[in-house]
Design an enzyme around this catalytic site. Structure first.
Site, PDB file in Angstrom:
ATOM      1  N   CYS A 165       0.819  -1.225   0.000  1.00 43.02           N
ATOM      2  CA  CYS A 165       0.000   0.000   0.000  1.00 43.02           C
ATOM      3  C   CYS A 165       0.850   1.271   0.000  1.00 43.02           C
ATOM      4  O   CYS A 165       0.332   2.363  -0.248  1.00 43.02           O
ATOM      5  CB  CYS A 165      -0.931   0.007   1.196  1.00 43.02           C
ATOM      6  SG  CYS A 165      -2.001  -1.441   1.255  1.00 43.02           S
ATOM      7  N   HIS A 174      -3.215   7.123   2.894  1.00 41.61           N
ATOM      8  CA  HIS A 174      -3.640   5.841   2.309  1.00 41.61           C
ATOM      9  C   HIS A 174      -4.993   5.476   2.926  1.00 41.61           C
ATOM     10  O   HIS A 174      -5.199   5.618   4.127  1.00 41.61           O
ATOM     11  CB  HIS A 174      -2.592   4.771   2.610  1.00 41.61           C
ATOM     12  CG  HIS A 174      -3.081   3.394   2.294  1.00 41.61           C
ATOM     13  ND1 HIS A 174      -3.641   3.072   1.081  1.00 41.61           N
ATOM     14  CD2 HIS A 174      -3.126   2.256   3.057  1.00 41.61           C
ATOM     15  CE1 HIS A 174      -3.989   1.800   1.093  1.00 41.61           C
ATOM     16  NE2 HIS A 174      -3.697   1.285   2.283  1.00 41.61           N
ATOM     17  N   ASN A 176     -10.035  -0.281   0.288  1.00 45.43           N
ATOM     18  CA  ASN A 176      -8.572  -0.174   0.246  1.00 45.43           C
ATOM     19  C   ASN A 176      -8.092  -0.661  -1.130  1.00 45.43           C
ATOM     20  O   ASN A 176      -8.249  -1.838  -1.457  1.00 45.43           O
ATOM     21  CB  ASN A 176      -7.988  -1.048   1.369  1.00 45.43           C
ATOM     22  CG  ASN A 176      -6.476  -0.984   1.443  1.00 45.43           C
ATOM     23  OD1 ASN A 176      -5.812  -0.527   0.505  1.00 45.43           O
ATOM     24  ND2 ASN A 176      -5.918  -1.459   2.544  1.00 45.43           N
TER      25      ASN A 176
HETATM   26  N1  COA Z   1     -18.217  -8.435   9.608  1.00 43.42           N
HETATM   27  C1  COA Z   1     -18.642  -8.691  10.850  1.00 43.42           C
HETATM   28  N2  COA Z   1     -17.816  -9.017  11.857  1.00 43.42           N
HETATM   29  C2  COA Z   1     -16.515  -9.109  11.574  1.00 43.42           C
HETATM   30  C3  COA Z   1     -16.000  -8.865  10.289  1.00 43.42           C
HETATM   31  C4  COA Z   1     -16.920  -8.526   9.296  1.00 43.42           C
HETATM   32  N3  COA Z   1     -16.548  -8.264   8.025  1.00 43.42           N
HETATM   33  N4  COA Z   1     -14.663  -9.018  10.317  1.00 43.42           N
HETATM   34  C5  COA Z   1     -14.335  -9.350  11.576  1.00 43.42           C
HETATM   35  N5  COA Z   1     -15.455  -9.406  12.332  1.00 43.42           N
HETATM   36  C6  COA Z   1     -15.570  -9.733  13.738  1.00 43.42           C
HETATM   37  C7  COA Z   1     -14.424 -10.587  14.252  1.00 43.42           C
HETATM   38  O1  COA Z   1     -14.638 -11.940  13.963  1.00 43.42           O
HETATM   39  C8  COA Z   1     -14.471 -10.287  15.712  1.00 43.42           C
HETATM   40  O2  COA Z   1     -15.476 -11.047  16.294  1.00 43.42           O
HETATM   41  P1  COA Z   1     -15.257 -11.711  17.741  1.00 43.42           P
HETATM   42  O3  COA Z   1     -15.085 -10.552  18.685  1.00 43.42           O
HETATM   43  O4  COA Z   1     -16.527 -12.474  17.958  1.00 43.42           O
HETATM   44  O5  COA Z   1     -14.040 -12.557  17.619  1.00 43.42           O
HETATM   45  C9  COA Z   1     -14.909  -8.831  15.782  1.00 43.42           C
HETATM   46  O6  COA Z   1     -15.504  -8.553  14.501  1.00 43.42           O
HETATM   47  C10 COA Z   1     -13.762  -7.872  16.003  1.00 43.42           C
HETATM   48  O7  COA Z   1     -12.716  -8.251  15.128  1.00 43.42           O
HETATM   49  P2  COA Z   1     -11.394  -7.439  15.050  1.00 43.42           P
HETATM   50  O8  COA Z   1     -10.515  -8.037  13.989  1.00 43.42           O
HETATM   51  O9  COA Z   1     -10.839  -7.242  16.423  1.00 43.42           O
HETATM   52  O10 COA Z   1     -11.996  -6.048  14.531  1.00 43.42           O
HETATM   53  P3  COA Z   1     -11.298  -4.679  14.369  1.00 43.42           P
HETATM   54  O11 COA Z   1     -12.075  -3.668  15.066  1.00 43.42           O
HETATM   55  O12 COA Z   1      -9.825  -4.736  14.615  1.00 43.42           O
HETATM   56  O13 COA Z   1     -11.503  -4.422  12.798  1.00 43.42           O
HETATM   57  C11 COA Z   1     -10.244  -4.495  10.784  1.00 43.42           C
HETATM   58  C12 COA Z   1     -10.949  -5.295  11.873  1.00 43.42           C
HETATM   59  C13 COA Z   1      -9.660  -5.469   9.790  1.00 43.42           C
HETATM   60  C14 COA Z   1     -11.274  -3.624  10.116  1.00 43.42           C
HETATM   61  C15 COA Z   1      -9.171  -3.633  11.445  1.00 43.42           C
HETATM   62  O14 COA Z   1      -8.369  -4.402  12.295  1.00 43.42           O
HETATM   63  C16 COA Z   1      -8.266  -2.981  10.437  1.00 43.42           C
HETATM   64  O15 COA Z   1      -8.695  -2.111   9.703  1.00 43.42           O
HETATM   65  N6  COA Z   1      -6.977  -3.354  10.445  1.00 43.42           N
HETATM   66  C17 COA Z   1      -6.030  -2.773   9.556  1.00 43.42           C
HETATM   67  C18 COA Z   1      -6.295  -3.258   8.170  1.00 43.42           C
HETATM   68  C19 COA Z   1      -5.441  -2.581   7.190  1.00 43.42           C
HETATM   69  O16 COA Z   1      -5.294  -1.415   7.248  1.00 43.42           O
HETATM   70  N7  COA Z   1      -4.902  -3.383   6.278  1.00 43.42           N
HETATM   71  C20 COA Z   1      -4.166  -2.899   5.198  1.00 43.42           C
HETATM   72  C21 COA Z   1      -2.966  -2.175   5.642  1.00 43.42           C
HETATM   73  S1  COA Z   1      -2.534  -1.145   4.366  1.00 43.42           S
END
Ligand code: COA
Length: 329
Positions: A116, A256, A286
């Site tokens: 990214c 980004h 993204n």
């Molecule tokens: N829909 C519904 N629930 C979802 C889900 C979705 N699409 N994806 C994950 N969940 C659930 C998980 O299973 C988890 O459930 P649990 O508590 O029962 O285990 C809960 O939501 C929380 O998951 P978590 O991964 O802790 O959520 P989060 O708040 O960290 O959000 C991301 C997840 C991926 C959105 C976030 O971590 C993120 O944006 N990370 C960076 C990603 C990124 O920038 N990547 C590219 C870098 S350039």
């Protein structure tokens, strides 16, 4: 060259696939819902390329649009750098296909792979090439077909990504004070396993990758989130220090587009008000290396950046890689 400004951005262009995948569409594919996706990421829809479209088709369309915006011909370009993790084939590089498709017959062309952060890595290389006299007119492209490499059974990743391309023509500065004021790029290879696609290379060749479900994006979301917040804030403050500018001097922050919560944390650290931060993640998700050039082109088109305005760009991605740049557009 003036004030140590070697290169300037003469034109930008984008290419966006027409087809849209909404959060409601995703509800039919995985166990997710519109509210969760919007609240946790900011994404409402993402664009998806048709099966027949190649990355180099999208990249070439963005490149042609950037050339038109710069009022340049493809023959004027001496270097093409395509930043992508979703190239047409393993080799040759996608840049080679772009060179042929746009008719840039005098250009050397190569890909870089910095996830990214790819567009800012490409900008940094272009600026260096121009500063050293190796290039006069470099075409840089961030182009991704990420919907081809997501696991459509993994709700924690498949809702996040989209397809797009953005390009910019970087040429020798003309001395009017506009141009690339500074770039910064950085890597921490020890954390690569937190966001990667294991399959398809020589470690897990295609047949192994398919049988072991390794041919798609794997991500530890919360770990990546924390690292992104720290690195993007650090990269932004670093480039401000390096160029001697303050947040008040910045007309627009173009981060980004990975998650609105990461963007908000970066803006908060810089104490930048909402109106100085460009956000379009709701429309594209993204798009990795394409996200910054697409946002930059849109911001210019909407009159948010006028000639001479300072634009701060900051990115983070798998690798980990991160970087920043300040350009007086
Ligand atoms: N829909 C519904 N629930 C979802 C889900 C979705 N699409 N994806 C994950 N969940 C659930 C998980 O299973 C988890 O459930 P649990 O508590 O029962 O285990 C809960 O939501 C929380 O998951 P978590 O991964 O802790 O959520 P989060 O708040 O960290 O959000 C991301 C997840 C991926 C959105 C976030 O971590 C993120 O944006 N990370 C960076 C990603 C990124 O920038 N990547 C590219 C870098 S350039």
């Amino acid at each position: 060259m003036q004030n140590n400004i070697h290169s300037m951005m003469l034109g930008t262009g984008v290419a966006i696939p027409e087809k849209i995948l909404t959060n409601l569409d995703l509800e039919k594919i995985v166990d997710t819902n519109d509210e969760w996706i919007r609240e946790r990421t900011g994404i409402k829809v993402r664009h998806v390329a048709d099966d027949k479209l190649q990355n180099s088709d999208l990249a070439s369309e963005a490149a042609r649009n950037a050339l038109a915006d710069a009022r340049m011909n493809a023959e004027d370009i001496d270097t093409i750098i395509v930043a992508t993790v979703t190239g047409d084939v393993t080799f040759p590089s996608t840049a080679c296909y772009v060179q042929q498709k746009i008719g840039a017959v005098k250009a050397a062309a190569f890909d870089i792979q910095a996830t990214c952060s790819g567009f800012l890595f490409a900008l940094s290389i272009a600026d260096g090439f121009i500063a050293s006299g190796k290039s006069k007119n470099t075409l840089i492209v961030g182009s991704e077909l990420l919907t081809r490499i997501v696991d459509w059974k993994d709700r924690s990743t498949c809702v996040l990504f989209g397809d797009a391309a953005g390009a910019a023509v970087i040429s020798s500065a003309n001395g009017d004070g506009r141009g690339v004021l500074g770039t910064f790029i950085k890597t921490d290879g020890s954390l690569g396993h937190l966001l990667w696609m294991p399959g398809g290379g020589t470690r897990f060749p295609a047949d192994v990758a398919v049988s072991e479900n390794l041919n798609n994006i794997k991500m530890e979301g919360p770990e990546v989130f924390k690292a992104a917040v720290t690195a993007m804030g650090d990269a932004a403050t670093h480039i401000l220090d390096k160029t001697g500018l303050t947040p008040d001097d910045i007309k627009l922050l173009i981060p980004h587009q990975a998650n609105t919560r990461i963007i908000n944390a970066t803006a908060k650290r810089l104490k930048l008000p909402e109106e100085k931060v460009y956000v379009n993640i709701q429309e594209y998700g993204n798009t990795s290396a394409a996200s910054i050039p697409v946002a930059l082109h849109e911001a210019k088109g909407r009159g948010l950046l006028e000639p001479g305005d300072a634009c701060l760009m900051v990115a983070f991605g798998g690798g980990f890689t991160w970087g920043s740049a300040i350009v007086r557009v």
